[in-house]
Design a protein around this motif. Sequence first.
Motif, PDB file in Angstrom:
ATOM      1  N   GLU A  12       0.770  -1.154   0.038  1.00 44.02           N
ATOM      2  CA  GLU A  12       0.113  -0.023  -0.188  1.00 44.02           C
ATOM      3  C   GLU A  12       0.812   1.239  -0.135  1.00 44.02           C
ATOM      4  O   GLU A  12       2.056   1.217   0.626  1.00 44.02           O
ATOM      5  CB  GLU A  12      -0.923   0.035   1.283  1.00 44.02           C
ATOM      6  N   PRO A  14       2.587   4.708   1.137  1.00 37.82           N
ATOM      7  CA  PRO A  14       2.647   5.255   2.511  1.00 37.82           C
ATOM      8  C   PRO A  14       2.276   6.620   2.182  1.00 37.82           C
ATOM      9  O   PRO A  14       2.693   7.345   1.194  1.00 37.82           O
ATOM     10  CB  PRO A  14       4.102   4.937   2.869  1.00 37.82           C
ATOM     11  N   LEU A  15       1.538   7.094   3.113  1.00 44.24           N
ATOM     12  CA  LEU A  15       1.085   8.495   2.866  1.00 44.24           C
ATOM     13  C   LEU A  15       2.212   9.789   2.763  1.00 44.24           C
ATOM     14  O   LEU A  15       2.023  10.482   1.899  1.00 44.24           O
ATOM     15  CB  LEU A  15      -0.125   9.032   3.924  1.00 44.24           C
ATOM     16  N   THR A  16       2.868   9.791   3.833  1.00 46.24           N
ATOM     17  CA  THR A  16       3.937  10.731   3.788  1.00 46.24           C
ATOM     18  C   THR A  16       4.932  10.929   2.667  1.00 46.24           C
ATOM     19  O   THR A  16       4.988  11.935   2.033  1.00 46.24           O
ATOM     20  CB  THR A  16       4.647  10.624   5.213  1.00 46.24           C
ATOM     21  N   GLU A  18       4.199   9.611  -0.191  1.00 44.49           N
ATOM     22  CA  GLU A  18       3.647  10.057  -1.476  1.00 44.49           C
ATOM     23  C   GLU A  18       3.319  11.782  -1.334  1.00 44.49           C
ATOM     24  O   GLU A  18       3.292  12.195  -2.374  1.00 44.49           O
ATOM     25  CB  GLU A  18       2.292   9.522  -1.210  1.00 44.49           C
ATOM     26  N   ILE A  19       2.909  12.183  -0.158  1.00 46.84           N
ATOM     27  CA  ILE A  19       2.698  13.670  -0.124  1.00 46.84           C
ATOM     28  C   ILE A  19       4.021  14.565  -0.514  1.00 46.84           C
ATOM     29  O   ILE A  19       4.089  15.267  -1.357  1.00 46.84           O
ATOM     30  CB  ILE A  19       2.339  14.040   1.134  1.00 46.84           C
ATOM     31  N   ALA A  77      -3.158   5.126  -3.215  1.00 44.74           N
ATOM     32  CA  ALA A  77      -2.914   6.504  -2.880  1.00 44.74           C
ATOM     33  C   ALA A  77      -3.720   7.374  -2.585  1.00 44.74           C
ATOM     34  O   ALA A  77      -5.024   7.457  -3.114  1.00 44.74           O
ATOM     35  CB  ALA A  77      -1.922   6.996  -4.369  1.00 44.74           C
ATOM     36  N   ALA A  78      -3.507   8.439  -1.731  1.00 43.91           N
ATOM     37  CA  ALA A  78      -4.603   9.491  -1.537  1.00 43.91           C
ATOM     38  C   ALA A  78      -4.998  10.545  -2.497  1.00 43.91           C
ATOM     39  O   ALA A  78      -5.943  11.123  -2.515  1.00 43.91           O
ATOM     40  CB  ALA A  78      -3.879  10.370  -0.298  1.00 43.91           C
ATOM     41  N   THR A  79      -3.834  10.576  -3.431  1.00 47.99           N
ATOM     42  CA  THR A  79      -4.134  11.469  -4.478  1.00 47.99           C
ATOM     43  C   THR A  79      -4.170  10.691  -5.868  1.00 47.99           C
ATOM     44  O   THR A  79      -3.749  11.046  -6.913  1.00 47.99           O
ATOM     45  CB  THR A  79      -2.806  12.364  -4.970  1.00 47.99           C
ATOM     46  N   HIS A  80      -4.998   9.774  -5.640  1.00 47.98           N
ATOM     47  CA  HIS A  80      -5.160   8.766  -6.871  1.00 47.98           C
ATOM     48  C   HIS A  80      -5.851   9.654  -8.066  1.00 47.98           C
ATOM     49  O   HIS A  80      -6.902  10.351  -7.653  1.00 47.98           O
ATOM     50  CB  HIS A  80      -6.221   7.565  -6.584  1.00 47.98           C
ATOM     51  N   PRO A  90      -1.071   7.750  -8.985  1.00 47.64           N
ATOM     52  CA  PRO A  90      -1.311   8.948  -8.115  1.00 47.64           C
ATOM     53  C   PRO A  90      -0.921  10.042  -8.890  1.00 47.64           C
ATOM     54  O   PRO A  90      -0.315  10.152  -9.664  1.00 47.64           O
ATOM     55  CB  PRO A  90      -0.289   8.635  -6.898  1.00 47.64           C
TER      56      PRO A  90
END
Length: 291
Positions: A12, A14-16, A18-19, A77-80, A90
Motif C-alpha cells: 500500500e 505510504p501517505l507521507t 506520497e505527499i 494513493a490518497a491522490t489517486h 497517483p
Amino acid sequence: MIAAIPQHPTDEMPLTPEILFTIFLGIPVVLLLAYGLRHVVKHRQPLLLVCLLGGLIACIWEPIVDTMGLCYIKFGAATHTYTLMDREMPLFIPFVYTWYVGGLAYIAYRLYSAGITKRGMFALYLTDVFVNIFLESPGVLMGAYKYYGPQPLDFWGLPLWWTLMNPLMPMLAGAVIYKLKPHLTGWRILGVVPIIPMADGVVNAGIGWPMWITLNQDGMNRFGTHIAAAVTFSLALYVVWMLSLLVAKPEDQVRDISRGQLLKEAMEGDEPETAAAGAPVRTPETVGAMS
C-alpha cells in the motif's frame, strides 16, 4: 509471453512519502506553468503550454511501461488520479510527465533552435540521464513505488536502464517539434500536443523492447537482463546519434552563449535566435557544445 508477466507486489502507498514526492515533482510543474502563461500574455507564444499539455497526456503510457518493465506504483494513493490496466496512478505521475517529458521537450527544442553540435547532443542526453536519476531516486528511497523482478543495474532500488532510456522521450519530441515548427503556425501549434505522447511510445517500445522481453521471461536471471540492458543502452546511444544527424549543426553555426543565458531566453519566451555561418566558434564551456 503475456502469461509470463510477473505479478506486481501489493504494498500500500505510504501517505507521507506520497505527499512529499508529489510536492517534489509538482514544484517544476507550477514554475513551468507560470512561465508558460507569461509566454502567452507577453509574447503570444503558447508552445511551452502546449508541450506541457502533451506531456500530461503522455502519462497514459505509464501503466503500460510499468507492466512491461516491472515497476509498481503502490496502490491506495490518497491522490489517486486514474486507473488503467488495473494500475492506479497517483498525482505525482501526471506531474512528472508534464515537466520531464513535456517541459524538457520544450527545452530540447530551444537548444536545437539556438544551435547544438553532435557532441552537445550526447552531453544533453547525459544531462537528462542525471535529471532522471535525481527525480526518481527520492520516490524509490521513500517507498512511493518500487521495481521488481531481476532488474539490472539496480544499486539503490532504481534500475538505471530506465534512466538511460527515458531522456530520449523529450529529446525525440523536441527534434520533431524543431523540424515541424515552421509548419505549425496559428492554431496548428496544437499539432505539437500529440507529438509528445507519440515520442514517448516510440522511445519506450523502440528502445525498451530488449528489457521488456527478458524481464518477462520465466526463469530469467540478472545476467540475462544485464545483457539486455547493454543492448538497450546501445540503442539509446544510436538514437542520440540519429537525432544529431537531424538537428545538430557545425560549430560555426552554433551561438556562443552560456547555458544560463540560453535557459533564460527559453524561459522568457523570446523567439529562438540562431547563429549565422561564420559566428564565433563555441568553446567547450558553452551550451552549444554542451560539454
